[in-house]
Scaffold this active site. Structure first.
Site, short mmCIF file in Angstrom:
data_model
loop_
_atom_site.label_atom_id
_atom_site.label_comp_id
_atom_site.label_asym_id
_atom_site.label_seq_id
_atom_site.Cartn_x
_atom_site.Cartn_y
_atom_site.Cartn_z
N LYS A 80 -15.94 -8.96 4.19
CA LYS A 80 -16.03 -7.56 4.61
C LYS A 80 -15.20 -6.69 3.65
O LYS A 80 -13.98 -6.75 3.63
CB LYS A 80 -15.51 -7.35 6.03
N GLU B 224 -2.07 -11.42 2.71
CA GLU B 224 -1.42 -10.76 1.57
C GLU B 224 -1.24 -9.31 1.99
O GLU B 224 -2.21 -8.57 2.09
CB GLU B 224 -2.28 -10.93 0.32
N CYS C 118 -0.16 -3.21 -3.96
CA CYS C 118 0.77 -3.82 -3.01
C CYS C 118 2.05 -4.27 -3.69
O CYS C 118 3.11 -4.26 -3.09
CB CYS C 118 0.10 -5.00 -2.31
P1 NAI Z 1 -5.91 -1.79 6.62
O1 NAI Z 1 -5.02 -2.99 6.71
O2 NAI Z 1 -6.28 -1.10 7.89
O3 NAI Z 1 -7.27 -2.20 5.90
C1 NAI Z 1 -7.47 -3.34 5.09
C2 NAI Z 1 -8.75 -4.04 5.49
O4 NAI Z 1 -8.63 -4.52 6.82
C3 NAI Z 1 -9.98 -3.14 5.50
O5 NAI Z 1 -11.10 -3.88 5.07
C4 NAI Z 1 -10.11 -2.76 6.97
O6 NAI Z 1 -11.40 -2.40 7.33
C5 NAI Z 1 -9.70 -4.04 7.63
N1 NAI Z 1 -9.20 -3.90 9.01
C6 NAI Z 1 -8.64 -2.81 9.59
N2 NAI Z 1 -8.32 -3.08 10.88
C7 NAI Z 1 -8.68 -4.37 11.11
C8 NAI Z 1 -8.60 -5.24 12.23
N3 NAI Z 1 -8.06 -4.84 13.40
N4 NAI Z 1 -9.05 -6.51 12.13
C9 NAI Z 1 -9.58 -6.94 10.96
N5 NAI Z 1 -9.69 -6.16 9.86
C10 NAI Z 1 -9.24 -4.89 9.93
O7 NAI Z 1 -5.23 -0.79 5.63
P2 NAI Z 1 -5.52 0.81 5.50
O8 NAI Z 1 -5.55 1.40 6.88
O9 NAI Z 1 -6.68 0.99 4.64
O10 NAI Z 1 -4.21 1.29 4.75
C11 NAI Z 1 -3.00 1.52 5.46
C12 NAI Z 1 -1.83 1.10 4.63
O11 NAI Z 1 -1.85 -0.30 4.42
C13 NAI Z 1 -1.79 1.68 3.23
O12 NAI Z 1 -1.24 2.95 3.22
C14 NAI Z 1 -0.93 0.67 2.52
O13 NAI Z 1 0.42 0.94 2.76
C15 NAI Z 1 -1.29 -0.63 3.18
N6 NAI Z 1 -2.28 -1.40 2.39
C16 NAI Z 1 -1.86 -2.48 1.68
C17 NAI Z 1 -2.75 -3.16 0.89
C18 NAI Z 1 -2.33 -4.33 0.08
O14 NAI Z 1 -2.94 -4.60 -0.94
N7 NAI Z 1 -1.35 -5.07 0.48
C19 NAI Z 1 -4.14 -2.76 0.77
C20 NAI Z 1 -4.51 -1.65 1.61
C21 NAI Z 1 -3.59 -1.00 2.36
#
Ligand code: NAI
Ligand code: MG
Length: 497
Positions: free
Chosen positions: A195, A269, A303
């Site tokens: 996804k 991660e 990240c």
């Molecule tokens: P997120 O963690 O909500 O999204 C990442 C992925 O998880 C997306 O594909 C999303 O659709 C999916 N997702 C969201 N809720 C889920 C759930 N309950 N169960 C399974 N999958 C789910 O991150 P978001 O809201 O895009 O960004 C928020 C913050 O997270 C950012 O500001 C940043 O600080 C951090 N982040 C860190 C990342 C990294 O590479 N470690 C990548 C993206 C965001």
């Protein structure tokens, strides 16, 4: 003499010096009006849809599927079927052929993918062309090489595939994160339901075309688009044997709670708040380049970004001055322009998060610096930002901002640097700048971080394992370590097909 000194001091590049526009052509990529889910090798009509946009212009690019529980279920069934009927029994050298093919096709079509990545995600074409695409292809090449050597990687342990892998990826490196997830899974003989993040589904959907071109058997890789609800449906599905997640710590923790006691495997991660530590004996100009690359690369949507800069007190002033001067030369704007250094913020939501954390920095008393730059009117933009006068307790020194915002702190001794750098719930990466090899090793041993860079930052290589300590997650991606989460060994339970 004094006269001469003054002229030199006041002779930087001419003030109104500008670059001519150098846009990369959009014509290399054909975006369909509408995309379905890719399930069992076919495009399957979804019940719900949403529009995906370009964050640099807010222009709608395409309509894509908002995957439902039923869509996820169909994808898992297709993946299970492909696993049981052929893929898991295929010899490693046969699997390798598919992976090599995918790698080569990605190289051949890299311009098309790079343009699409920049359009849908906002990152500068310079980065998608020179970093995301070459690394994505390199990942497939690298894991293709392991596919027929698993017995050598894990001698006497009879490595076997785990089954169906559910993979959930973020929006900061959409195709590259797909490669990090899909390549090792397939090399080990698993099948996949992936996804993509809701804001950046398009390169994953174009990748389905690569899978068809490579003749990958139907159902080995399935792609269902949608938001967090689609991700949650994948996490909860009984037919999934392993979840691999990259994203926020908040969602990572929720997934871990959800999976507790289910026997499903998990790698996470998550976020970071990396320390980039500059000692007084380092080459300052090189350090400045590393600092800039550490935090402004990919708009800071990284990240492992070097978001906390620790400078040894004795060089604080010259370093900060050099850094500010360097910031004035960064070009912010059109992601498709080949001269752009900093592109668009990925989404309105992310822009809002950056703004509110930056405001908290100002309110708490830090000193803000932003170089003069004209931001486009449409789209989501944030100027490269440096905060000085930051206390360790400020939110901007503790929370992941995930934007082009640097917090500068100081230290006096190596011990103090270690103490401050490790004073974070995260532990994904760190950087050390010093001329002394012995100090690099001394520091690297003490950093509670999965990756420690020395005299460089944000360097990636498929042969090198990547992953976190503490709240940055667990499990490693890349390298031989990256195979392990996708394998089961003698003596371990196996979720049979
Ligand atoms: P997120 O963690 O909500 O999204 C990442 C992925 O998880 C997306 O594909 C999303 O659709 C999916 N997702 C969201 N809720 C889920 C759930 N309950 N169960 C399974 N999958 C789910 O991150 P978001 O809201 O895009 O960004 C928020 C913050 O997270 C950012 O500001 C940043 O600080 C951090 N982040 C860190 C990342 C990294 O590479 N470690 C990548 C993206 C965001
Ligand atoms: Mg979220």
């Amino acid at each position: 003499m004094a006269e001469l000194d003054r002229t030199q001091q006041h002779a930087p590049a001419p003030k109104d010096w500008t670059y001519a526009p150098a846009p990369e052509s959009r014509d290399v990529v054909r975006i369909a009006e509408r995309y379905s889910n890719f399930v069992g090798g076919e495009w399957v009509e979804p019940s719900g849809t949403y529009a995906t946009i370009s964050p640099s212009s807010e222009e709608p690019l395409a309509t894509v599927a908002q995957g439902t529980d039923a869509d996820v279920d169909a994808a898992v069934v297709a993946a299970r079927d492909a696993f049981a009927n052929g893929w898991s029994e295929l010899s490693g050298s046969e699997r390798a052929k598919y992976l090599f093919r995918i790698a080569r096709i990605l190289q051949e079509r890299s311009r098309e993918f790079a343009v699409l990545e920049s359009l849908n995600g906002g990152k500068p074409i310079k980065e998608s062309r020179d970093v995301d695409l070459p690394l994505a292809a390199a990942h497939f090449f690298y894991y293709a090489g392991w596919a027929d050597k698993l017995e050598y990687a894990f001698p006497n342990r009879r490595p076997r595939p785990v089954g169906v892998a559910g993979q959930i990826i973020p929006w900061n490196f959409p195709l590259l994160m797909l490669a990090w997830k899909v390549a090792p899974a397939l090399a080990c003989g698993n099948t996949v339901v992936l996804k993509p993040a809701e804001t950046t589904p398009l390169t994953a959907l174009l990748f389905c075309d690569v899978l068809r071109q490579a003749d990958l058997p139907a159902g080995v890789v399935n792609i269902v688009t949608g938001d967090g609800r689609t991700g949650a449906a994948l996490v909860e599905h009984d037919g999934v044997d392993k979840i691999a997640f990259t994203g926020s710590t908040e969602v990572g923790k929720a997934i871990q709670r959800r999976l507790a006691g289910t026997g499903k495997r998990l790698t996470l991660e998550l976020g970071g708040k990396a320390a980039n530590i500059v000692f007084d004996d380092s080459a300052l100009d090189q350090a400045v380049e590393g600092i800039v690359n550490g935090i402004y690369f990919n708009q800071g949507h990284v990240c492992c970004a070097g978001s906390r800069l620790f400078v040894q007190e004795s060089i604080y002033e010259p370093l900060v001055e050099k850094l500010k001067r360097r910031l004035t030369t960064l070009r912010v704007g059109d992601p498709l322009d080949k001269n752009t250094d900093v592109g668009a913020i990925n989404s309105a939501m992310q822009l809002e998060k950056i703004r509110s954390l930056v405001q908290s920095g100002v309110d708490e008393g830090a000193e803000i610096y932003q170089p003069p730059c004209r931001l486009p009117e449409k789209g989501y933009w944030f100027a490269p930002t440096v905060f000085t006068n930051v206390a360790q307790s400020y939110r901007i020194a503790q929370e992941e901002i995930f934007g082009p915002v640097l917090s500068v702190l100081t230290f006096r001794t190596p011990d103090e640097a270690v103490e401050k750098a490790n004073n974070t719930p995260y532990g994904l990466s760190a950087g050390v700048w010093t001329e002394k090899g012995s100090r690099i090793l001394w520091m690297a041993q003490r950093m509670r971080a999965g990756v420690v860079w020395a005299n460089t930052f944000n360097r990636f290589d498929p042969t090198s394992p990547f992953g976190g300590y503490k709240e940055s997650g667990f499990g490693r991606e890349g390298g031989r370590h990256g195979l392990e989460p996708y394998l089961t060994f003698d003596g371990e339970g196996r979720h049979d097909a």
